[in-house]
Design an enzyme around this catalytic site. Sequence first.
Site, PDB file in Angstrom:
ATOM      1  N   LYS A 103       0.855  -1.194   0.000  1.00 29.61           N
ATOM      2  CA  LYS A 103       0.000   0.000   0.000  1.00 29.61           C
ATOM      3  C   LYS A 103       0.881   1.230   0.000  1.00 29.61           C
ATOM      4  O   LYS A 103       2.022   1.184   0.489  1.00 29.61           O
ATOM      5  CB  LYS A 103      -0.898   0.022   1.241  1.00 29.61           C
ATOM      6  CG  LYS A 103      -2.145   0.872   1.076  1.00 29.61           C
ATOM      7  CD  LYS A 103      -3.279   0.086   0.447  1.00 29.61           C
ATOM      8  CE  LYS A 103      -4.517   0.927   0.234  1.00 29.61           C
ATOM      9  NZ  LYS A 103      -5.689   0.090  -0.118  1.00 29.61           N
ATOM     10  N   GLY A 213     -20.118   7.081   3.468  1.00 30.43           N
ATOM     11  CA  GLY A 213     -19.100   7.308   2.424  1.00 30.43           C
ATOM     12  C   GLY A 213     -19.769   7.241   1.067  1.00 30.43           C
ATOM     13  O   GLY A 213     -20.483   6.280   0.765  1.00 30.43           O
ATOM     14  N   GLY A 215     -18.087   7.796  -2.034  1.00 29.41           N
ATOM     15  CA  GLY A 215     -17.048   7.889  -3.056  1.00 29.41           C
ATOM     16  C   GLY A 215     -17.155   6.709  -3.996  1.00 29.41           C
ATOM     17  O   GLY A 215     -18.251   6.200  -4.246  1.00 29.41           O
ATOM     18  N   ASN A 216     -16.018   6.244  -4.475  1.00 25.50           N
ATOM     19  CA  ASN A 216     -16.016   5.143  -5.440  1.00 25.50           C
ATOM     20  C   ASN A 216     -16.737   3.914  -4.888  1.00 25.50           C
ATOM     21  O   ASN A 216     -17.641   3.367  -5.524  1.00 25.50           O
ATOM     22  CB  ASN A 216     -14.559   4.817  -5.812  1.00 25.50           C
ATOM     23  CG  ASN A 216     -14.470   3.629  -6.740  1.00 25.50           C
ATOM     24  OD1 ASN A 216     -14.609   2.492  -6.310  1.00 25.50           O
ATOM     25  ND2 ASN A 216     -14.286   3.873  -8.013  1.00 25.50           N
ATOM     26  N   ALA A 217     -16.358   3.485  -3.705  1.00 23.25           N
ATOM     27  CA  ALA A 217     -16.938   2.260  -3.147  1.00 23.25           C
ATOM     28  C   ALA A 217     -18.402   2.479  -2.725  1.00 23.25           C
ATOM     29  O   ALA A 217     -19.302   1.744  -3.145  1.00 23.25           O
ATOM     30  CB  ALA A 217     -16.092   1.799  -1.961  1.00 23.25           C
ATOM     31  N   GLY A 218     -18.642   3.496  -1.906  1.00 25.16           N
ATOM     32  CA  GLY A 218     -19.969   3.691  -1.318  1.00 25.16           C
ATOM     33  C   GLY A 218     -21.040   4.114  -2.311  1.00 25.16           C
ATOM     34  O   GLY A 218     -22.169   3.610  -2.265  1.00 25.16           O
TER      35      GLY A 218
HETATM   36  P1  NAD Z   1     -13.128   7.832  -2.417  1.00 23.89           P
HETATM   37  O1  NAD Z   1     -12.043   8.803  -2.313  1.00 23.89           O
HETATM   38  O2  NAD Z   1     -13.697   7.563  -3.743  1.00 23.89           O
HETATM   39  O3  NAD Z   1     -14.321   8.220  -1.422  1.00 23.89           O
HETATM   40  C1  NAD Z   1     -14.174   8.399  -0.062  1.00 23.89           C
HETATM   41  C2  NAD Z   1     -15.521   8.818   0.483  1.00 23.89           C
HETATM   42  O4  NAD Z   1     -15.450   8.914   1.894  1.00 23.89           O
HETATM   43  C3  NAD Z   1     -15.983  10.176  -0.022  1.00 23.89           C
HETATM   44  O5  NAD Z   1     -17.376  10.147  -0.251  1.00 23.89           O
HETATM   45  C4  NAD Z   1     -15.697  11.095   1.156  1.00 23.89           C
HETATM   46  O6  NAD Z   1     -16.534  12.226   1.163  1.00 23.89           O
HETATM   47  C5  NAD Z   1     -16.010  10.158   2.289  1.00 23.89           C
HETATM   48  N1  NAD Z   1     -15.391  10.570   3.541  1.00 23.89           N
HETATM   49  C6  NAD Z   1     -14.158  11.078   3.767  1.00 23.89           C
HETATM   50  N2  NAD Z   1     -14.002  11.353   5.060  1.00 23.89           N
HETATM   51  C7  NAD Z   1     -15.151  10.988   5.665  1.00 23.89           C
HETATM   52  C8  NAD Z   1     -15.612  11.019   6.996  1.00 23.89           C
HETATM   53  N3  NAD Z   1     -14.839  11.498   7.974  1.00 23.89           N
HETATM   54  N4  NAD Z   1     -16.846  10.545   7.249  1.00 23.89           N
HETATM   55  C9  NAD Z   1     -17.635  10.063   6.257  1.00 23.89           C
HETATM   56  N5  NAD Z   1     -17.259  10.010   4.980  1.00 23.89           N
HETATM   57  C10 NAD Z   1     -16.044  10.475   4.695  1.00 23.89           C
HETATM   58  O7  NAD Z   1     -12.561   6.492  -1.743  1.00 23.89           O
HETATM   59  P2  NAD Z   1     -13.005   4.998  -1.992  1.00 23.89           P
HETATM   60  O8  NAD Z   1     -12.107   4.437  -3.022  1.00 23.89           O
HETATM   61  O9  NAD Z   1     -14.479   4.930  -2.140  1.00 23.89           O
HETATM   62  O10 NAD Z   1     -12.565   4.346  -0.606  1.00 23.89           O
HETATM   63  C11 NAD Z   1     -13.440   4.295   0.515  1.00 23.89           C
HETATM   64  C12 NAD Z   1     -13.024   3.112   1.384  1.00 23.89           C
HETATM   65  O11 NAD Z   1     -13.095   1.922   0.602  1.00 23.89           O
HETATM   66  C13 NAD Z   1     -11.580   3.179   1.894  1.00 23.89           C
HETATM   67  O12 NAD Z   1     -11.503   2.568   3.153  1.00 23.89           O
HETATM   68  C14 NAD Z   1     -10.827   2.347   0.882  1.00 23.89           C
HETATM   69  O13 NAD Z   1      -9.611   1.852   1.400  1.00 23.89           O
HETATM   70  C15 NAD Z   1     -11.862   1.266   0.642  1.00 23.89           C
HETATM   71  N6  NAD Z   1     -11.650   0.513  -0.583  1.00 23.89           N
HETATM   72  C16 NAD Z   1     -11.712   1.114  -1.806  1.00 23.89           C
HETATM   73  C17 NAD Z   1     -11.490   0.343  -2.937  1.00 23.89           C
HETATM   74  C18 NAD Z   1     -11.593   0.931  -4.310  1.00 23.89           C
HETATM   75  O14 NAD Z   1     -11.453   0.159  -5.280  1.00 23.89           O
HETATM   76  N7  NAD Z   1     -11.847   2.192  -4.475  1.00 23.89           N
HETATM   77  C19 NAD Z   1     -11.219  -1.017  -2.825  1.00 23.89           C
HETATM   78  C20 NAD Z   1     -11.185  -1.592  -1.566  1.00 23.89           C
HETATM   79  C21 NAD Z   1     -11.406  -0.816  -0.451  1.00 23.89           C
END
Ligand code: NAD
Length: 410
Positions: A103, A213, A215-218
Site C-alpha cells: 500500500k 461514504g 465515493g467510489n466504493a460507497g
Molecule cells: P473515495 O475517495 O472515492 O471516497 C471516499 C468517500 O469517503 C468520499 O465520499 C468522502 O466524502 C467520504 N469521507 C471522507 N471522510 C469521511 C468522513 N470522515 N466521514 C464520512 N465520509 C467520509 O474512496 P473509496 O475508493 O471509495 O474508498 C473508501 C473506502 O473503501 C476506503 O476505506 C478504501 O480503502 C476502501 N476501498 C476502496 C477500494 C476501491 O477500489 N476504491 C477497494 C477496496 C477498499
Amino acid sequence: MANPFNAALQQLKKAADIAQIDAEIVEQLRQPQREYHIAIPVRMDNGSLKIFTGYRVQHNDARGPHKGGIRFHPKTDINEVKALSFWMTFKCACVGIPYGGGKGGVTVDPKKLSIGELERLARGWARAMAPYIGPDKDIPAPDVYTTPQIMAWIMDEYSKAVGKYTPGVITGKPLAVGGSQGRGTATAQGGIYVTEELIKKMRLKNPQVVVQGFGNAGSFFAKLASKKGWKVVAVSDSKGGIYNPKGLDITKLFAHKQKTHSVLDFPGSKNISNTQILTLACDILVPAALEGVITKEVAGKIKARAIVELANGPTLPEADEKLAKRGITLVPDILANAGGVTVSYFEWVQNLSNYYWTEKEVFEKLKPIMVQAFNDVWSAGQKYKTDLRTGAYIHATTRIAAAMKARGQV
Ligand code: NAD
C-alpha cells in the site's frame, strides 16, 4: 485516533490463537518486508517549492507481487499505510488471487491542490518509487482520493523511467490506457455479490441499507443496491449524511452530489451527522469511508443486523467483540471489498496478455470468486466457531502459510 496497524495485528493474533497457526509464520506476518519513506518536492502554482511526505509499504509477497492502492489524504501516516498494506496480503489470499500485499500514500489534502500540482505530486511519487515497483514486483492502484487519471500519470512516469510503455505497473487506469471494463464499480459490485450471499444465509427480505461514504466504493454500492430493490435509507460523505426512511432516489442523488459537491440538503431527506448514520435502524450497515469509525461505544448503539465492511478497517477490535456479543454479523473488509483488487488483478492479466475483455466477461469472472470466498469464510467461521473476520483470517493465513512453507521461508 487508535493506531490501525495495532488493530490489524490483533485481528491476526486472534485467528492465529484459534487455529493454532505456526508461530514462525505469524511472526513474519507481523511486520512488513519493506517500508519506503519518500520526500516529494512539488513546484506549486505560486512558484514556491513544497515537500510532501509519501510512503510505500510492501507487507508480504509469499503468494505473488505486492499489490495495493495509493491514498492521498491529510491524515495518512506510516501506521495507516502499514495497516492497509497488511490487510492487502490477507485480502488477496482470502479471495485466492496470486498477489501479496502492499500500500502507498501521501500526506496531503488533494482537494487543496490545483490539477497541475496534483499531477506533479503523482509524477513525483512515481519517480521516487520507480525502482521499487513494477508489474512483477509491486503493482499500485487507486484508494481514497486517488483517481484513474492519477493512475495514468503514474503509469506514464514509470513507463518513461523504464523506457517502455508498461500499463501493467498500476491498475485502476482509464480505459484509454489499459484500464479494465468494470474496474470503476468493481469494489461495489463485489460487495453486492457478498451481500447477496449474506442475505441468503440470514434470510433477510428487502433489506434496508445505510452507507457511510459516497465515493467510489460507497456511491456505486448504493446505486447497485437500490437497483436490486434494496431500500437505501441513508448515505453520507465527508460533510455529513442524509436520511429518508422511505428510501433515497440514488440516481437523483448522484446528480445532486455532482452539482453541489455534497450529499447534504438532498430534497426529501433529513441532514444527519456521520456518527448518527452509523446507529440508524436498518438491516445492513455499510461503512465505505475511512478506518476506525466503529468504536466500542458506537458498536454498543448499532441497530443494524449486519455490517458489510466496504471500507478498510472501519471496525476497531474492541468493537468487534461487542458486535459479536450483540449477535450482529459482520462481513470483514478483507472479503467484502475484495472485488476491487480482484478486478485490478483482471486488469493486470489483460495488460500482460495485451488482450481485453468485455464488462460482461469481467463480472462473470468476478462473481464466482466472491461467492466462493464468502462461502469459504463462512465455513471457516463455522468450523472454528468464531466470527467471520476471524474465519477470513484463518482461511487467508492458511493459504499464505502454504506458500511460505513451499518456498522454504519457514
Ligand atoms: P473515495 O475517495 O472515492 O471516497 C471516499 C468517500 O469517503 C468520499 O465520499 C468522502 O466524502 C467520504 N469521507 C471522507 N471522510 C469521511 C468522513 N470522515 N466521514 C464520512 N465520509 C467520509 O474512496 P473509496 O475508493 O471509495 O474508498 C473508501 C473506502 O473503501 C476506503 O476505506 C478504501 O480503502 C476502501 N476501498 C476502496 C477500494 C476501491 O477500489 N476504491 C477497494 C477496496 C477498499
